[in-house]
Design a protein around this motif. Sequence first.
Motif, PDB file in Angstrom:
ATOM      1  N   ALA A 166       3.039   4.268  -0.281  1.00 51.25           N
ATOM      2  CA  ALA A 166       2.928   5.723  -0.139  1.00 51.25           C
ATOM      3  C   ALA A 166       3.644   6.212   1.115  1.00 51.25           C
ATOM      4  CB  ALA A 166       1.464   6.140  -0.105  1.00 51.25           C
ATOM      5  N   ILE A 167       3.543   5.458   2.203  1.00 49.49           N
ATOM      6  CA  ILE A 167       4.202   5.855   3.448  1.00 49.49           C
ATOM      7  C   ILE A 167       5.714   5.676   3.342  1.00 49.49           C
ATOM      8  CG2 ILE A 167       4.495   5.257   5.890  1.00 49.49           C
ATOM      9  CD1 ILE A 167       1.455   4.652   5.909  1.00 49.49           C
ATOM     10  N   MET A 168       6.164   4.560   2.813  1.00 51.09           N
ATOM     11  CA  MET A 168       7.600   4.264   2.729  1.00 51.09           C
ATOM     12  C   MET A 168       8.340   5.185   1.757  1.00 51.09           C
ATOM     13  SD  MET A 168       8.325   2.012   4.939  1.00 51.09           S
ATOM     14  CE  MET A 168       9.970   1.651   4.445  1.00 51.09           C
ATOM     15  N   TYR A 169       7.702   5.527   0.663  1.00 46.91           N
ATOM     16  CA  TYR A 169       8.375   6.312  -0.374  1.00 46.91           C
ATOM     17  C   TYR A 169       7.757   7.705  -0.520  1.00 46.91           C
ATOM     18  CZ  TYR A 169      10.424   1.846  -1.494  1.00 46.91           C
ATOM     19  OH  TYR A 169      11.101   0.659  -1.423  1.00 46.91           O
ATOM     20  N   ARG A 170       7.240   8.260   0.556  1.00 49.12           N
ATOM     21  CA  ARG A 170       6.547   9.543   0.475  1.00 49.12           C
ATOM     22  C   ARG A 170       7.456  10.671  -0.001  1.00 49.12           C
ATOM     23  NH1 ARG A 170       6.922   8.304   5.815  1.00 49.12           N
ATOM     24  NH2 ARG A 170       8.206   9.689   7.083  1.00 49.12           N
ATOM     25  N   ARG A 171       8.707  10.692   0.436  1.00 52.82           N
ATOM     26  CA  ARG A 171       9.610  11.775   0.000  1.00 52.82           C
ATOM     27  C   ARG A 171       9.882  11.698  -1.493  1.00 52.82           C
ATOM     28  NH1 ARG A 171      13.026  11.029   5.222  1.00 52.82           N
ATOM     29  NH2 ARG A 171      12.016  12.552   6.561  1.00 52.82           N
ATOM     30  N   THR A 172      10.123  10.500  -1.976  1.00 53.20           N
ATOM     31  CA  THR A 172      10.355  10.322  -3.410  1.00 53.20           C
ATOM     32  C   THR A 172       9.107  10.701  -4.200  1.00 53.20           C
ATOM     33  OG1 THR A 172      11.873   8.519  -2.934  1.00 53.20           O
ATOM     34  CG2 THR A 172      11.036   8.673  -5.184  1.00 53.20           C
TER      35      THR A 172
END
Length: 192
Positions: free
Chosen positions: A24-30
């Motif tokens: 969730a943190i790493m791909y939050r923008r996606t």
Amino acid sequence: MVWLTFSSKLIASCAWPSVLLFIAIMYRRTLITLVGSLSSIKVGDYVDASFSRETTEVATKSEAELPNVAADAEQQNLEQKFLELPPRLSILDSWKILEAAIANYLKDHNLKTAAISRGYSRTLGPGKMVHELQNASIITPAQLDLIKNLLMLRNEVVHDPYGLEPSQNDAINYVKSALTFANPFKIEMAGH
């Protein structure tokens, strides 16, 4: 031994939530982009994500912005045939009809339908054909936005990396809007 068992159980119970938090943190923008583009999501065996909100907006705008041209029997038959197909195919096929109507309109009115690139003539893509209509003042700014939305929705169906399947309602809204938009190009845009 009890402490060892306790610590291994504690680590095991924290592993999946930690992995999900990391993703969730790493791909939050996606994830934010994905969630923002969906009108509904169900998880598990009930995965159902669609772009219903956009197709409903396009259908509403098309009723307001397009010339009031009654759907003839040919268009109604075409709508019916498309809606018998799976939603994804009905959207793609109705876009092809609209794109062909625009290309024929441009050709019939001696407007640009091709560009020369590296010595070869290449047919304009859908986006460039739409801009050609705008440059020739064939469509209003509101109609330009509408056709861009139709193109964007078509592109989502073709290129969506998440494999989302449009619903039957999405297909109905899209097909009616695309064919209604294509109809005036066949007979002339009202007022031009």
